[in-house]
Design a protein around this motif. Structure first.
Motif, PDB file in Angstrom:
ATOM      1  N   ASN A 103       6.319 -22.435 -58.338  1.00 19.67           N
ATOM      2  CA  ASN A 103       7.701 -22.489 -57.605  1.00 19.67           C
ATOM      3  C   ASN A 103       7.810 -23.877 -56.691  1.00 19.67           C
ATOM      4  O   ASN A 103       8.617 -23.849 -55.754  1.00 19.67           O
ATOM      5  CB  ASN A 103       7.846 -21.448 -56.522  1.00 19.67           C
ATOM      6  N   MET A 104       7.129 -24.780 -57.323  1.00 21.17           N
ATOM      7  CA  MET A 104       7.461 -26.326 -56.630  1.00 21.17           C
ATOM      8  C   MET A 104       7.502 -27.486 -57.527  1.00 21.17           C
ATOM      9  O   MET A 104       6.891 -27.253 -58.664  1.00 21.17           O
ATOM     10  CB  MET A 104       5.975 -26.367 -55.707  1.00 21.17           C
ATOM     11  N   PHE A 105       8.304 -28.312 -57.139  1.00 21.06           N
ATOM     12  CA  PHE A 105       8.178 -29.500 -57.957  1.00 21.06           C
ATOM     13  C   PHE A 105       7.104 -30.672 -57.350  1.00 21.06           C
ATOM     14  O   PHE A 105       6.958 -30.799 -56.186  1.00 21.06           O
ATOM     15  CB  PHE A 105       9.348 -30.244 -58.053  1.00 21.06           C
ATOM     16  N   GLU A 106       6.332 -31.313 -58.149  1.00 16.30           N
ATOM     17  CA  GLU A 106       5.586 -32.424 -57.833  1.00 16.30           C
ATOM     18  C   GLU A 106       5.945 -33.678 -58.666  1.00 16.30           C
ATOM     19  O   GLU A 106       5.831 -33.374 -59.738  1.00 16.30           O
ATOM     20  CB  GLU A 106       4.196 -32.027 -57.975  1.00 16.30           C
ATOM     21  N   VAL A 107       5.882 -34.670 -58.043  1.00 22.57           N
ATOM     22  CA  VAL A 107       6.048 -36.048 -58.625  1.00 22.57           C
ATOM     23  C   VAL A 107       4.965 -36.465 -59.235  1.00 22.57           C
ATOM     24  O   VAL A 107       3.757 -36.695 -58.473  1.00 22.57           O
ATOM     25  CB  VAL A 107       7.064 -37.021 -57.527  1.00 22.57           C
ATOM     26  N   VAL A 108       4.668 -36.702 -60.354  1.00 21.83           N
ATOM     27  CA  VAL A 108       3.699 -37.264 -61.295  1.00 21.83           C
ATOM     28  C   VAL A 108       3.789 -38.890 -61.451  1.00 21.83           C
ATOM     29  O   VAL A 108       2.525 -39.579 -61.218  1.00 21.83           O
ATOM     30  CB  VAL A 108       3.566 -36.500 -62.531  1.00 21.83           C
TER      31      VAL A 108
END
Length: 217
Positions: free
Chosen positions: A208-213
């Motif tokens: 349930n989270m976005f992470e910038v790769v």
């Protein structure tokens, strides 16, 4: 089932208004020939990625860029391009079509900043978006709340429409939209940096989270 996917966030190819360094929000000029070529090169870089879903704004420049990218893909699945107003560029009101330098100089001056660089150093993105609406003589330009409200609708649709794990999703959109999404989910990147035409930023969605790769590659 846990929802998880990779979101490939791509800015559209260079347009004529980009070339002329003019404000282009809801205005929509065609891609330049160089813009088409660079978009195709981005497609070649991503050729091995099997995309499951494709989204764009409802502007012609993002749709054409998506088509050019997909033409280079090694997994031709006749994907439907989902055009969404949610991912349309910020509306700049009466500043649409004006030289960008003129607009930012005006906004910087009205907010006691010497130049654009100082504007972004002294203020967060939310402030800057609100300054656009305040500085627009008609006050038609979108402020941060209006802009993020529709971006959030679009991102929620992408998340809720997930049918399987480990999807790869292509989203071709605009510079201000990308800058706001990246800034929402990461503090590591320069918020004043120019988002390059046809550049790729990757976010991973899990738990349930976005992470910038990666950003602006």
């Amino acid at each position: 089932m846990d929802t998880n996917f990779n979101l490939y966030l791509i800015r559209h190819g260079e347009t004529y208004l980009n070339r002329y360094k003019k404000m282009q929000g809801w205005a929509d000029s065609p891609l330049t020939e160089e813009g088409k070529a660079v978009a195709a090169e981005t497609g070649k870089r991503l050729a091995a990625v099997p995309f499951d879903r494709v989204y764009t704004s409802d502007s012609g420049r993002t749709v054409e860029t998506a088509e050019l990218i997909l033409q280079q893909n090694n997994h031709p699945d006749n994907l439907v391009i989902n055009r969404r107003k949610a991912f349309r560029e910020s509306f700049f009101g009466s500043f649409e079509g004006e030289y960008s330098e003129v607009v930012f100089r005006k906004i910087a001056k009205e907010n006691n900043c010497a130049n654009t660089k100082e504007l972004f150093q002294n203020h967060n993105l939310e402030d800057v978006m609100n300054f656009f609406k305040k500085s627009d003589p008609f006050h038609h330009a979108e402020n941060y709340k209006e802009l993020w409200g529709r971006i959030e609708v679009g991102l929620n649709e992408i998340v809720s429409s997930s049918q399987s794990g480990n999807e790869n999703i292509l989203l071709v959109t605009h510079g201000v939209i990308i800058r706001n999404i990246i800034s929402k989910f990461s503090n590591e990147f320069d918020k004043g940096m120019e988002i390059k035409n046809s550049s790729v930023s990757v976010l991973k969605y899990t738990s349930n989270m976005f992470e910038v790769v990666s950003f602006n590659q």
